[in-house]
Design an enzyme around this catalytic site. Structure first.
Site, PDB file in Angstrom:
ATOM      1  CG  PHE A 321      12.367   7.185 -38.987  1.00 35.70           C
ATOM      2  CD1 PHE A 321      11.341   7.919 -39.567  1.00 35.70           C
ATOM      3  CD2 PHE A 321      12.748   7.503 -37.692  1.00 35.70           C
ATOM      4  CE1 PHE A 321      10.705   8.939 -38.870  1.00 35.70           C
ATOM      5  CE2 PHE A 321      12.126   8.521 -36.981  1.00 35.70           C
ATOM      6  CZ  PHE A 321      11.103   9.242 -37.582  1.00 35.70           C
ATOM      7  CG  ASP A 322      12.599   1.920 -45.074  1.00 38.21           C
ATOM      8  OD1 ASP A 322      13.641   1.249 -45.052  1.00 38.21           O
ATOM      9  OD2 ASP A 322      12.034   2.286 -46.109  1.00 38.21           O
ATOM     10  CE  LYS A 323      19.348   4.485 -47.098  1.00 41.09           C
ATOM     11  NZ  LYS A 323      19.068   5.122 -48.420  1.00 41.09           N
ATOM     12  CB  ILE A 519       7.839   5.604 -40.041  1.00 43.67           C
ATOM     13  CG1 ILE A 519       7.152   6.120 -38.788  1.00 43.67           C
ATOM     14  CG2 ILE A 519       7.374   6.385 -41.252  1.00 43.67           C
ATOM     15  CD1 ILE A 519       7.401   7.578 -38.518  1.00 43.67           C
TER      16      ILE A 519
END
Length: 632
Positions: A321-323, A519
């Protein structure tokens, strides 16, 4: 030379025979289907058997593609066996069997085509981000030249709102730079003399002069483009099951047909074997399930842009995941206000800072104003407002001189900032602090932070139950990354990631045999989205380039639906395996009956038709799968 010439002719023929689009394919199939029905009803047109329409529209392209594949690349696919069965059926006068098999095969091809996404334009959009011109200072004059002509060592001037043309170092001036294109973080970074800036990032406020250090192909934005190109080139495409086993299917089918002829000396049995051996249901097994699963995913907010993306997602072990903008909302919010002045309450401090920031264009200033509006309190009149680029704002409110910004702003006005444990705690959590002084006396601070989406925690827990390992890959600093990760039960955290770092981490997982789903929402995520086995972009808040780079787009940004998509992909693979098992079992039984003379070509074709119908109906159940909670 002769072989090359033949291949060239066949290639031209292949281009000429392109159907020319989905609408035309559907029209041909409809006409062919009507022709088959007319044949079953014994309808003829002036003595012409309508089944020939199906043979010509659906069968001829299959035969030509098989010939072209064999001659140009010796590529044996399922259409080779189909072509042999078609020709054999026509030779013995079993026209309906030929037309029906051709129709089913082209139906499978159409369904497969419908699952393949159109060509993506992500790289072109990245190219458009590259600044076209640069302001170069030469002989005390400002010249506007093409960005690609900037040389290392040139002195450039960058005005507010302009993209930085090359990588370099600031020589004079102060500003804030939006680095989202590189780091994905929406919060701008203050820059001053000695700081480095990257091409493609945007200067938001002050004018500054810089020295070019990396130009042309070495610049950050050009490296980004190359990363996207290389990542896309390395992503393998899944080959259809029928085509993957085509060589064995062809060999076994021919051997079985030859055996039937030798034993029975009846050519019709051999042709029947070839007809029932045609992998019609096997060809339909995968595309029908994928189409149904894509329809299901669409209802849950996912736009599947690559047909085989769900197949790859089912094998995924890790979701990275990107934040910012993915697990969080991507916009800073005021999470704390604290006054240290005896004559100023927290509410008054908040009102004063919000009033001062009302005229600021800085994202932090806008965030303060938006959050203060929720307090339903009026703003105070402001006099003599000033933006101090790269540092903060100055305003006079009710006769008081107010400064709000970073520590350098207050230090420059000789305001001493006391050491506060509260500010240390917020900084450790990854917050941004706005320091405030009133009449040259430190008055307090505001803490701003990106906030976690309310559905993120439950979504991560659901993925853990499905056996997925979540990983956080973010361009943010370690404090902010670790704070978010601890809230969401994510153990694997990689902070301070540039695009190439995210790419490297994904490659590392893949080399260790762990398929990865990525993502993200930002332009900086595009290379990672391309490189990952499956890329999912946030379609609502995400950039167009991230969406173009991804295999799947989450249209409404409802990340709570992600576990459903993962579970759906796994169930889709179960359906595909069931379809294939059934189709192969049916083939085995039909071949046995054909050798025994129980089935003739027409009945064999109808048995195949029944098998294909079963596969389509079984796949159709995927459309409504997951509507009940127990499916999870």
């Amino acid at each position: 030379m002769g072989i090359r010439k033949e291949k060239a002719i066949l290639k031209k023929l292949e281009n000429m025979l392109e159907w020319g689009g989905t609408k035309k394919e559907i029209a041909f199939l409809v006409i062919s289907g009507l022709a088959l029905v007319a044949n079953l009803l014994h309808v003829t047109f002036f003595g012409f058997n309508p089944v020939w329409i199906a043979i010509i529209l659906c069968g001829v392209p299959i035969i030509l593609e098989a010939i072209i594949g064999l001659v140009t690349a010796f590529d044996i696919k399922a259409d080779v066996l189909v072509s042999i069965a078609l020709i054999a059926s026509i030779c013995i006068g079993e026209y309906f069997a030929a037309g029906e098999v051709a129709f089913i095969m082209q139906l499978g091809a159409l369904l497969e085509d419908l699952t393949v996404a159109k060509a993506r334009a992500g790289i072109e959009k990245l190219v458009h981000l590259t600044p076209q011109t640069a302001r170069v200072l030469r002989d005390e004059k400002e010249l506007i030249i093409p960005a690609e002509k900037v040389q290392v060592g040139d002195i450039l001037r960058v005005l507010p709102g302009e993209s930085i043309p090359v990588d370099g170092m600031i020589l004079s001036g102060q500003t804030s730079v939006n680095q989202a294109v590189m780091t994905g973080e929406s919060m701008p970074v203050d820059k001053t003399v000695g700081d480095e800036v990257s091409s493609g990032t945007v200067n938001q406020f002050g004018t500054f002069e810089m020295k070019a250090t990396k130009v042309g192909e070495d610049s950050s934005i050009q490296r980004m483009i190359r990363l996207v190109q290389s990542a896309d080139a390395g992503k393998a495409k899944i080959v259809g099951i029928a085509d993957k086993w085509a060589t064995w299917i062809v060999v076994i089918a021919l051997a079985a047909a030859a055996l039937a002829w030798l034993v029975t000396e009846e050519i019709i049995r051999s042709v029947t074997v070839l007809v029932v051996f045609c992998p019609c249901a096997l060809v339909l097994a995968t595309p029908t399930a994928i189409m149904a699963a894509i329809g299901n995913a669409t209802k849950h907010g996912f736009l599947v842009r690559q047909g085989d993306a769900l197949e790859r997602l089912a094998n995924t072990k890790i979701i990275a995941f990107d934040k910012t903008g993915t697990l969080t909302y991507g916009t800073p919010r005021v999470i704390a206000v604290q006054s240290v002045a005896d004559v100023l309450t927290t509410k008054e401090l908040y009102q004063m800072v919000a009033s001062a920031e009302r005229f600021s264009e800085h994202p932090f200033g806008k965030a303060v104003v938006q959050c203060f509006k929720k307090e339903k309190t009026d703003f105070t009149e402001v006099d003599n407002f000033q933006i101090i680029p790269g540092r903060g704002v100055y305003a006079e409110i009710e006769g008081k001189r107010v400064l709000a910004g970073n520590p350098e702003l207050l230090t420059a006005h000789h305001v001493e900032i006391p050491v506060l444990e509260d500010t240390k705690d917020y900084i450790r959590q990854g917050c941004t602090i706005i320091y405030v002084s009133v009449n040259n006396t430190f008055a307090g601070f505001l803490a701003l932070s990106d906030t976690v989406r309310k559905e993120s925690e439950n979504m991560i827990d659901e993925l853990l139950k499905l056996g997925i390992c979540p990983v956080l890959l973010t361009g943010d600093h370690e404090n902010a990354a670790n704070t978010i990760a601890s809230l969401l039960h994510i153990e694997d955290v990689k902070a301070n990631c540039m695009p190439e770092n995210k790419l490297a981490y994904i490659e590392k997982y893949q080399k260790n045999g762990m398929p990865v789903c990525m993502i993200g929402d930002g332009i900086n995520d595009a290379p990672a989205l391309k490189k990952a086995d499956v890329g999912i972009a946030m379609g609502g808040v995400g950039s167009d380039i991230a969406v173009d780079a991804a295999d799947i787009a989450l249209v409404d940004d409802e990340v709570k639906e992600l576990p459903h998509l993962v579970a759906l992909s796994k169930h889709m693979m179960v359906t595909i395996k069931l379809n294939m098992t059934f189709s192969m079992t049916l083939n085995f039984i039909a071949i046995t009956l054909a050798i025994l003379g129980i089935l003739n070509p027409v009945v064999g074709a109808l048995v195949h038709n029944a098998g294909s119908i079963f596969v389509i109906i079984n796949s159709a159940f995927l459309l409504k799968w997951g509507s009940k909670k127990e499916n999870f």
